[in-house]
Each structure stands twice: as structure tokens, then as C-alpha cells.
Design a protein around this motif. Structure first.
Motif, PDB file in Angstrom:
ATOM      1  N   LEU A 141      26.220  43.712   6.601  1.00 43.08           N
ATOM      2  CA  LEU A 141      25.771  42.498   7.301  1.00 43.08           C
ATOM      3  C   LEU A 141      24.645  42.834   8.259  1.00 43.08           C
ATOM      4  O   LEU A 141      23.650  42.108   8.337  1.00 43.08           O
ATOM      5  N   ALA A 142      24.768  43.918   8.980  1.00 44.26           N
ATOM      6  CA  ALA A 142      23.715  44.317   9.925  1.00 44.26           C
ATOM      7  C   ALA A 142      22.402  44.583   9.189  1.00 44.26           C
ATOM      8  O   ALA A 142      21.333  44.179   9.644  1.00 44.26           O
ATOM      9  N   LYS A 143      22.499  45.262   8.050  1.00 46.61           N
ATOM     10  CA  LYS A 143      21.292  45.564   7.271  1.00 46.61           C
ATOM     11  C   LYS A 143      20.676  44.280   6.695  1.00 46.61           C
ATOM     12  O   LYS A 143      19.456  44.115   6.683  1.00 46.61           O
ATOM     13  N   ALA A 144      21.517  43.373   6.238  1.00 45.23           N
ATOM     14  CA  ALA A 144      21.036  42.131   5.625  1.00 45.23           C
ATOM     15  C   ALA A 144      20.377  41.199   6.635  1.00 45.23           C
ATOM     16  O   ALA A 144      19.523  40.386   6.263  1.00 45.23           O
ATOM     17  N   THR A 145      20.747  41.293   7.896  1.00 42.81           N
ATOM     18  CA  THR A 145      20.213  40.380   8.896  1.00 42.81           C
ATOM     19  C   THR A 145      19.109  40.999   9.756  1.00 42.81           C
ATOM     20  O   THR A 145      18.678  40.400  10.713  1.00 42.81           O
ATOM     21  N   GLU A 146      18.677  42.217   9.391  1.00 45.69           N
ATOM     22  CA  GLU A 146      17.572  42.835  10.140  1.00 45.69           C
ATOM     23  C   GLU A 146      16.299  42.040   9.897  1.00 45.69           C
ATOM     24  O   GLU A 146      16.035  41.559   8.805  1.00 45.69           O
ATOM     25  N   VAL A 147      15.514  41.936  10.938  1.00 46.35           N
ATOM     26  CA  VAL A 147      14.251  41.196  10.833  1.00 46.35           C
ATOM     27  C   VAL A 147      13.097  42.151  10.734  1.00 46.35           C
ATOM     28  O   VAL A 147      13.021  43.176  11.250  1.00 46.35           O
ATOM     29  N   MET A 157      17.418  31.289   8.272  1.00 46.22           N
ATOM     30  CA  MET A 157      17.899  32.633   8.540  1.00 46.22           C
ATOM     31  C   MET A 157      19.140  32.594   9.413  1.00 46.22           C
ATOM     32  O   MET A 157      20.089  33.315   9.164  1.00 46.22           O
ATOM     33  N   GLN A 158      19.121  31.719  10.434  1.00 47.89           N
ATOM     34  CA  GLN A 158      20.254  31.652  11.349  1.00 47.89           C
ATOM     35  C   GLN A 158      21.494  31.102  10.638  1.00 47.89           C
ATOM     36  O   GLN A 158      22.607  31.570  10.882  1.00 47.89           O
ATOM     37  N   ASP A 159      21.318  30.136   9.748  1.00 46.61           N
ATOM     38  CA  ASP A 159      22.451  29.592   8.997  1.00 46.61           C
ATOM     39  C   ASP A 159      23.047  30.659   8.080  1.00 46.61           C
ATOM     40  O   ASP A 159      24.266  30.753   7.944  1.00 46.61           O
ATOM     41  N   LYS A 160      22.178  31.454   7.433  1.00 41.93           N
ATOM     42  CA  LYS A 160      22.652  32.533   6.565  1.00 41.93           C
ATOM     43  C   LYS A 160      23.459  33.530   7.382  1.00 41.93           C
ATOM     44  O   LYS A 160      24.496  34.019   6.930  1.00 41.93           O
ATOM     45  N   PHE A 161      23.009  33.845   8.588  1.00 39.97           N
ATOM     46  CA  PHE A 161      23.729  34.780   9.450  1.00 39.97           C
ATOM     47  C   PHE A 161      25.090  34.216   9.824  1.00 39.97           C
ATOM     48  O   PHE A 161      26.086  34.933   9.794  1.00 39.97           O
ATOM     49  N   LYS A 162      25.148  32.922  10.162  1.00 34.31           N
ATOM     50  CA  LYS A 162      26.427  32.305  10.528  1.00 34.31           C
ATOM     51  C   LYS A 162      27.415  32.351   9.372  1.00 34.31           C
ATOM     52  O   LYS A 162      28.583  32.656   9.543  1.00 34.31           O
TER      53      LYS A 162
END
Length: 161
Positions: free
Chosen positions: A155-161, A1-6
């Protein structure tokens, strides 16, 4: 998840910088071209010699149509140069380009609305923002809004947990 966010953040940062750079180069070029007589033409209905009708402008200095299409004057050209230089400076960082794109989108949307209203389509007598300027400003505002508001929200929506 963190790599996808980066990866997503890097692509967003690259997009923001690219849009700020494109807008900066475009507006700087347009601003400089407006001061060069070879890129300026008198309005189609104006005689080659004699007085040129300049609608409600307090300063007629440099009035003409850039590339034969866009009404402009020296004040308008100077504003384009400043907007272009700000875009070039903003393109050096993610936060600068994000703020530039958002501010550009808001300001140029307002300019489009002013350009559609006869009482304000000369920016209260300072510079012409009517005619072909309206659609050009609308296109650039949409580009800036997409980069400044739509993509960060995605991006904000895609990275919501």
C-alpha cells in the motif's frame, strides 16, 4: 488518487482485522481444547498406563498431543489462550491488529527457529514447540507476516507520489 488511497486503506484495515481475528479465534480454540481430555492423546509410543516419557519439560502437567498431533502441556495451552485473547482484542482496531500481526509474525518466527533446535525445542523446559508445532507455527507466522508487513508495504509503495 485520494479516493483510491481511502479504498486501499480500508481494504488493508479490513485485512489486518480479519487476520488478527482469525489468529485470535484459532489460538483461543486450540488453547481451550488443550485443557479438554477428549482432544488430548498420549504420544503414540507411550503405553496407555504407566509413565509417559516427557522430554525435558519442567512441568509434565497436562502433557499430551492435542488432536493426536501437536505436543502440548498446560503452560502451552495457557500461552495459546493469552495469544488468542490478544488477537481478539487487537481485531477491534486497525492499529491494534497491525501491531498484533507484526508482533505475532516476529514472535512465532522465533518460536519456529527455537522448535528446530534440540536445545531450545521445549522453550527451555516450559512447553513443547517441536514436531508438528513447528509447521503449524510457521504457517501462522507467514499469515501474520503477510498481513503485518507485506500488505502495508504494498500500500505504501502504491500510494507514493
Amino acid at each position: 488518487m485520494q479516493d483510491k488511497f481511502k479504498i486501499s486503506f480500508k481494504s488493508l484495515a479490513d485485512l489486518e482485522k480479519a487476520v488478527a481475528l482469525i489468529l485470535g479465534i484459532t489460538f483461543l480454540t486450540i488453547g481451550i481444547a488443550g485443557f479438554l481430555p477428549q482432544f488430548m492423546a498420549l504420544p503414540g509410543s507411550a503405553p496407555v498406563t504407566g509413565d509417559v516419557y516427557i522430554p525435558r519439560l519442567s512441568s509434565s502437567d497436562g502433557y499430551g498431543h492435542l488432536f493426536g498431533l501437536f505436543p502440548t502441556n498446560y503452560v502451552h495451552n495457557a500461552v495459546h489462550i493469552v495469544v488468542g485473547l490478544l488477537g481478539l482484542a487487537a481485531a477491534t482496531s486497525f492499529s491494534g491488529s497491525l501491531v498484533y500481526n507484526q508482533g505475532f509474525a516476529i514472535a512465532y518466527t522465533a518460536i519456529v527457529l527455537f522448535g528446530l533446535i534440540p536445545a531450545t525445542n521445549t522453550t527451555f523446559g516450559l512447553m513443547p514447540i517441536y514436531g508438528n508445532n513447528v509447521w503449524f507455527n510457521a504457517l501462522t507466522a507467514v499469515l501474520a507476516a503477510y498481513a503485518g508487513f507485506v500488505k502495508p508495504a504494498e500500500l505504501a509503495k502504491a500510494t507514493e507520489v
